[in-house]
Structure formats: C-alpha cells, structure tokens
Design a protein around this motif. Structure first.
Motif, mmCIF file in Angstrom:
data_model
loop_
_atom_site.group_PDB
_atom_site.id
_atom_site.type_symbol
_atom_site.label_atom_id
_atom_site.label_comp_id
_atom_site.label_asym_id
_atom_site.label_seq_id
_atom_site.Cartn_x
_atom_site.Cartn_y
_atom_site.Cartn_z
ATOM 1 N N ASP A 1 5.528 14.013 13.594
ATOM 2 C CA ASP A 1 6.851 13.387 13.468
ATOM 3 C C ASP A 1 6.763 12.094 12.662
ATOM 4 O OD1 ASP A 1 7.993 15.404 14.893
ATOM 5 O OD2 ASP A 1 7.888 14.376 16.837
ATOM 6 N N ALA A 2 5.703 11.309 12.942
ATOM 7 C CA ALA A 2 5.549 10.035 12.226
ATOM 8 C C ALA A 2 5.348 10.289 10.737
ATOM 9 C CB ALA A 2 4.361 9.262 12.802
ATOM 10 N N LEU A 3 4.480 11.269 10.410
ATOM 11 C CA LEU A 3 4.196 11.582 9.015
ATOM 12 C C LEU A 3 5.453 12.072 8.299
ATOM 13 C CD1 LEU A 3 2.211 11.973 6.707
ATOM 14 C CD2 LEU A 3 1.699 14.237 7.591
ATOM 15 N N ARG A 4 6.184 12.925 8.996
ATOM 16 C CA ARG A 4 7.397 13.479 8.424
ATOM 17 C C ARG A 4 8.391 12.368 8.125
ATOM 18 N NH1 ARG A 4 10.445 18.707 8.939
ATOM 19 N NH2 ARG A 4 12.522 17.947 8.477
ATOM 20 N N ALA A 5 8.538 11.447 9.093
ATOM 21 C CA ALA A 5 9.467 10.330 8.902
ATOM 22 C C ALA A 5 9.012 9.470 7.720
ATOM 23 C CB ALA A 5 9.534 9.490 10.177
ATOM 24 N N TYR A 6 7.689 9.263 7.628
ATOM 25 C CA TYR A 6 7.151 8.434 6.538
ATOM 26 C C TYR A 6 7.466 9.072 5.187
ATOM 27 C CZ TYR A 6 3.724 6.071 3.581
ATOM 28 O OH TYR A 6 3.119 5.372 2.566
ATOM 29 N N LEU A 7 7.214 10.392 5.085
ATOM 30 C CA LEU A 7 7.437 11.073 3.799
ATOM 31 C C LEU A 7 8.917 11.130 3.454
ATOM 32 C CD1 LEU A 7 4.808 13.938 3.985
ATOM 33 C CD2 LEU A 7 4.762 11.906 2.547
ATOM 34 N N GLU A 8 9.758 11.275 4.500
ATOM 35 C CA GLU A 8 11.194 11.303 4.227
ATOM 36 C C GLU A 8 11.669 9.950 3.712
ATOM 37 O OE1 GLU A 8 12.969 12.889 7.756
ATOM 38 O OE2 GLU A 8 12.679 14.935 7.029
ATOM 39 N N THR A 9 11.175 8.884 4.344
ATOM 40 C CA THR A 9 11.532 7.546 3.871
ATOM 41 C C THR A 9 11.039 7.342 2.443
ATOM 42 O OG1 THR A 9 11.056 6.864 6.128
ATOM 43 C CG2 THR A 9 11.535 5.121 4.567
ATOM 44 N N ALA A 10 9.812 7.803 2.198
ATOM 45 C CA ALA A 10 9.253 7.656 0.856
ATOM 46 C C ALA A 10 10.132 8.367 -0.163
ATOM 47 C CB ALA A 10 7.831 8.217 0.827
ATOM 48 N N ALA A 11 10.530 9.601 0.159
ATOM 49 C CA ALA A 11 11.363 10.370 -0.769
ATOM 50 C C ALA A 11 12.681 9.648 -1.014
ATOM 51 C CB ALA A 11 11.599 11.771 -0.213
ATOM 52 N N ALA A 12 13.253 9.071 0.056
ATOM 53 C CA ALA A 12 14.525 8.357 -0.092
ATOM 54 C C ALA A 12 14.331 7.095 -0.932
ATOM 55 C CB ALA A 12 15.080 8.013 1.282
ATOM 56 N N GLN A 13 13.219 6.398 -0.702
ATOM 57 C CA GLN A 13 12.921 5.175 -1.450
ATOM 58 C C GLN A 13 12.798 5.461 -2.942
ATOM 59 O OE1 GLN A 13 12.113 1.849 -1.218
ATOM 60 N NE2 GLN A 13 13.126 1.814 0.781
ATOM 61 N N LEU A 14 12.224 6.619 -3.247
ATOM 62 C CA LEU A 14 11.955 6.952 -4.644
ATOM 63 C C LEU A 14 13.123 7.685 -5.285
ATOM 64 C CD1 LEU A 14 8.288 8.122 -4.176
ATOM 65 C CD2 LEU A 14 9.035 6.067 -5.357
ATOM 66 N N HIS A 15 14.251 7.713 -4.590
ATOM 67 C CA HIS A 15 15.406 8.423 -5.130
ATOM 68 C C HIS A 15 15.735 7.877 -6.519
ATOM 69 C CE1 HIS A 15 19.111 10.676 -5.074
ATOM 70 N NE2 HIS A 15 19.678 9.625 -5.628
ATOM 71 N N GLY A 16 15.872 8.777 -7.487
ATOM 72 C CA GLY A 16 16.216 8.358 -8.839
ATOM 73 C C GLY A 16 15.000 7.994 -9.676
ATOM 74 N N ASN A 17 13.810 7.958 -9.077
ATOM 75 C CA ASN A 17 12.601 7.681 -9.852
ATOM 76 C C ASN A 17 12.160 8.973 -10.546
ATOM 77 O OD1 ASN A 17 9.820 7.354 -10.564
ATOM 78 N ND2 ASN A 17 9.746 5.593 -9.187
ATOM 79 N N PRO A 18 12.011 8.923 -11.863
ATOM 80 C CA PRO A 18 11.684 10.160 -12.583
ATOM 81 C C PRO A 18 10.354 10.768 -12.149
ATOM 82 C CG PRO A 18 11.761 8.264 -14.076
ATOM 83 C CD PRO A 18 12.213 7.772 -12.747
ATOM 84 N N ASP A 19 9.454 9.958 -11.619
ATOM 85 C CA ASP A 19 8.145 10.488 -11.219
ATOM 86 C C ASP A 19 8.081 10.770 -9.725
ATOM 87 O OD1 ASP A 19 7.194 10.203 -13.801
ATOM 88 O OD2 ASP A 19 6.705 8.095 -13.461
ATOM 89 N N ARG A 20 9.237 10.931 -9.096
ATOM 90 C CA ARG A 20 9.239 11.002 -7.644
ATOM 91 C C ARG A 20 8.303 12.083 -7.095
ATOM 92 N NH1 ARG A 20 14.137 12.245 -3.545
ATOM 93 N NH2 ARG A 20 14.037 14.277 -4.542
ATOM 94 N N ASP A 21 8.424 13.292 -7.611
ATOM 95 C CA ASP A 21 7.610 14.384 -7.067
ATOM 96 C C ASP A 21 6.126 14.105 -7.248
ATOM 97 O OD1 ASP A 21 9.928 15.492 -6.440
ATOM 98 O OD2 ASP A 21 9.778 17.248 -7.751
ATOM 99 N N GLU A 22 5.800 13.530 -8.402
ATOM 100 C CA GLU A 22 4.395 13.265 -8.678
ATOM 101 C C GLU A 22 3.868 12.198 -7.718
ATOM 102 O OE1 GLU A 22 3.551 12.438 -12.757
ATOM 103 O OE2 GLU A 22 1.448 12.078 -12.291
ATOM 104 N N ILE A 23 4.662 11.127 -7.528
ATOM 105 C CA ILE A 23 4.224 10.066 -6.623
ATOM 106 C C ILE A 23 4.064 10.629 -5.215
ATOM 107 C CG2 ILE A 23 4.852 7.852 -5.581
ATOM 108 C CD1 ILE A 23 6.381 7.235 -8.171
#
Lengths: 388, 108
Positions: free
Chosen positions: A22-44
């Motif tokens: 759950d913690a990891l999932r929350a971390y990755l979800e936050t990360a994805a939201a933080q990187l919203h609009g970043n062209p390299d999001r998937d790569e990061i």
C-alpha cells in the motif's frame, strides 16, 4: 501474520507485506501525479521503480524472502519525494521552455522506441513466431523496427539479382542465435521486458492521463507531416534522377535506334546467363566448358551470378538512360517501352532457339529440365514422408 | 531561520552544476552520483535526481547508455554531450566570477 503481495519492478518479482505494498502504491501514485505534464514521466517512473527494485533486492536473501512494511517505508524515505521539475520555478523562461518542450515532445514520443533509447539494449536474434523459414528476416525486422515483409522482399531481390541474399540468409540462420527466453524476445525488438508491467499499470489506471493524452492530435499531425516529407523526398529524388539523365544521357534523341540495340545486348546477356546456369545445373559444365576439378557447383553458380551482374549492370543503366533521354514523359513513352519490350522478347526467343539448335549440350540440358524437376519433386516427397 | 534552511534554494539551483561536474569526470550511474554527493552539503535522493537527469537529457546536456550489471537488471550510465561540456565550462567561469564578487564586495 501478514498477507504478502508479489509485485513486478523492472522485470523482477518482489514479495511485499500488504502494508508495504500500500505504501509503495501510494508513493508511485503520488510520483505519477507530481510528474503530470512532464514529457519524460513514464521514463522517470520506470527509473524510480528500477531503483526501488534494486534496493529491495539488496534486502532479500535466501533465508529472507519477503520485504517487510518497515523496510518498504525505509526505502521510500531513502528515495525521497519526487521533485516535479527541478529548475522550473527558478527559471524565468520556464514558460517558453515548457512550450518548446511540448512541441518537440510528439517527435520524441514517436521516435524514442525506434532509436532504442529508453529501453534495454537491443540485440539481433532470430524470431520464430511468425517466421517463414528460420526467422532471420523476422529478427532483422524487429531489430530495425520495420515490416518483416520488406526485409523478406529485400532478401528475395538480393537472391534474384546478385545471388547473395541466399548466402547471407544461410549464414545468418546459422550464426544468429534464436530468441528463446522472454528477455531475449524483448531484447530482440527493444521492448523493455517490463512491458507487461506497463500494461498492468495502464489497466490499474495508473496513467489516467495516457488515455486522454493531450498530444494525440499533435501526434497524428506529426505522423502526417512525416508522411508528407517522405513523399516529397521521393518526388524530389525522382525529379533529380530524371533531370540528371536528360542532361547527362550519353546519347541524345536518336534513342529510338540505340535503345533496341542495347535491349538486344541485354537480352542476349540474360539468355546466355540462363543457358549457362541451366547447363551448369544439369550437366555440371558451363556451356560445354568443364569446371576446374576443385570448384564446387555452387561456387560456379555464384560466379555466374556475379558475372551476369557485371555485364548486365551497365547495359541496364544505359537502357534507363535512353528512357530518360527520350524526352519528357509524354505520349511517346508507352510506344518506346512497348517497342523495347518487343525487341527484348524477340531477341531472347531468337537466341534461345539458336542456342537449342546449335549447341547439343544446351539442347540436352533443356530436354533434361522436366526430368530434373520431377526428380527434385520426388526427393522432396520422400524427405517429407520420411519426416512424417 | 538557520543558514542551512536559508540556502536550500541555492543548493537546489547548484545541484545541476554539480551533477554536470560529476558526470564530466567519468561515466556514472545514479547510485554513484548519489554516493559522491552524500558526503557533501548537496546530499540528495533518487526522487530529486531522476527528474533532474531526465530534464538535463531533454535539454541535450547529457545522454545515457544501458550497461549490464553483474547482479540485477541493466543500468543507465550517464555521460555528457558536447553541449553539456560547454555548459559546464560556462558555469565554471560564471561560478568563478560569483566567487570573486563575494570576496571582493564590502572590502576596503
């Protein structure tokens, strides 16, 4: 007692306690939201996942097979929060940079998988799935990211005109390893072996934004522009070719006369070549000339192919020069082509007739063709039956 | 407000400069960069470094290649592009100027 959930990070499985998951999932979800609009999001994100995976790997040992919640939290704390775009706030020109980044993004998004950046190293393998013979063409196509049919066509053309395609194919079928494991198959096409992971993420709704990718229109526009450019290139090339020959053609308007002569020579060369090949295969001699004792038949056949290429090449170019030299495309063109084709056929037929009549070896060879074909078919049939 | 807090913005801004300098010396992967920084005032984390590296790559300052690692999946090794070297040279020059200014101002 804690429930354990197995996850896939960078192509490796890691069992986590449920709390850790759950913690990891929350971390990755936050990360994805933080990187919203970043062209390299998937790569990061895949970099981050890979880094987390490496840290988990260091925690596991043969007697310790599960990552505990406490450890997951420690790893995530070590990773630190995702900083959306460093330098964005400090850079007064961020607006401009962002805009230009966006316009170049479609190009990058389209080109990345092809250049193989953003994926593991690409290797050349033979791929058996969907292969025609040994999967060589399939493997090359996957390696170069093009249609396998094009590669097969290239091989067939190489075989017909220079005879090298077959040789190259056989050598590659022996030398190039076959992709067997999923990792090898992934490396063959340059797909990251975490492809399944991306599918899982898409399904889990991790990348909501991917569905409504704001650049879908821009991506389509990029594709269209690319096609247009390719077409323009082809036109330009054709035009250059044409204007070159109208200017540099060695002989000018009297092509109506030169062309048939060239065609005759070309036809003669072709017929001679075919006859030589037939006689070689049927009697083991080249038009009555015995081969030196230590030259195997296939080498002789290869030499014949090459010799034909050397003789016929310049003739072909000269004939093309005559076409282009006969003026702008217009009503005369079909006539020129038709005339030329007729002359070519006539010469070929005449020579074949002469050859068969005046060279007994050739006559024998031609007569033995049906028997040869029959024998070959029989051989294949016995081989097939034995195999079954 | 401690000095440490006050200068967090400056440290953040300088991070890119330091990363350029680390990568200029040799091909490195992210853990190497973090290790080299960890002993300094610029200690940072993956969460900051990965987005920074990908931004720098997008700007054409650096590039990476995949290399097999003895244990585990292949790793990205970063290296500077000519543009990155040029930027590093310019930044070093500018940094020298700033240093000079800091030392000179206020002295009689």
């Amino acid at each position: 007692m804690n429930k354990v959930i197995t996850i896939n990070l960078g192509g490796n499985a890691y069992p986590l306690e449920e709390g850790g998951y759950d913690a990891l999932r929350a971390y990755l979800e936050t990360a994805a939201a933080q990187l919203h609009g970043n062209p390299d999001r998937d790569e990061i994100l895949s970099d981050i996942e890979g880094a987390i995976g490496e840290k988990f790997r260091a925690l596991l040992a043969s007697h310790k097979t599960v990552v505990e919640t406490r450890e997951v939290n420690a790893v995530l704390a070590e990773m630190g929060p995702i900083e959306a775009d460093p330098g964005k706030t400090a850079d007064p020109a961020a607006g401009v940079a962002g805009a230009s980044g966006k316009s170049s993004r479609t190009g990058a998004a389209g080109a990345e998988p092809a250049t193989g950046h953003g994926g593991p190293p690409r290797r050349l393998y033979r791929i058996h799935e969907g292969a025609m013979i040994a999967g060589v063409c399939n493997g090359i196509a996957a390696h170069m990211n093009i249609d396998p049919t094009l590669v097969r066509l290239a091989f067939v053309l190489l075989t017909i005109f220079w005879g090298t395609g077959l040789l190259v194919y056989v050598v590659m079928a022996i030398v190039v390893p076959e992709a067997r494991s999923p990792e090898e198959k992934a490396a063959a096409s340059g797909d990251p072996s975490t492809a399944q992971e991306f599918i899982r993420r898409a399904k889990a709704g991790y990348y909501e934004a991917m569905k409504g990718f704001p650049d879908r229109k821009a991506r389509r526009e990029w594709k269209r522009r690319f096609k247009r450019e390719m077409r323009a290139n082809a036109d330009q090339w054709r035009y250059n070719w044409h204007s070159y020959w109208t200017e540099h053609a060695p002989l000018h308007p009297g092509m109506g006369f030169t062309l048939p002569v060239l065609s005759m020579l070309h036809g003669a060369a072709t017929v001679l070549w075919i006859c030589a090949l037939i006689s070689l295969l049927a009697t083991g001699t080249v038009l009555g000339l015995a081969l030196p004792a230590n030259v195997p038949t296939w080498v002789a056949a290869l030499l014949l192919f090459i010799a034909y290429g050397i003789i016929a090449g310049p003739l072909k170019v000269a004939r093309r020069a005559c076409y282009w030299g006969s003026g702008r495309p217009g009503w005369t063109w079909p006539v020129v082509f038709l005339l030329d084709a007729l002359v070519w056929l006539a010469v070929a037929a005449a020579l074949l007739w002469l050859g068969v009549h005046f060279f007994p070896e050739l006559r024998d060879a031609v007569h033995s063709i049906p028997a040869l074909v029959h024998q070959a078919a029989n051989d294949v049939q016995t081989w097939w039956n034995e195999k079954k | 407000m401690s000095v440490n807090e006050k200068f967090s913005a400056i440290r953040k801004g300088l991070l890119e400069f330091l990363v350029l300098q680390i990568i200029a010396a040799e091909k490195v992967y992210v853990a190497d960069i973090l290790k080299q920084l960890s002993a300094t005032q610029f200690a940072t984390q993956e969460g900051t470094l990965y987005p920074l590296l990908s931004k720098m790559r997008r700007e054409g300052l650096l590039d990476y290649e995949w290399k097999e690692s003895e244990a585990g999946p292949p790793r990205k090794y970063y290296e500077l592009t000519p543009k990155g070297r040029e930027q590093l040279r310019e930044t070093l020059e500018y940094w020298g100027e700033i240093n000079g200014t800091v030392k000179k101002l206020g002295q009689k």
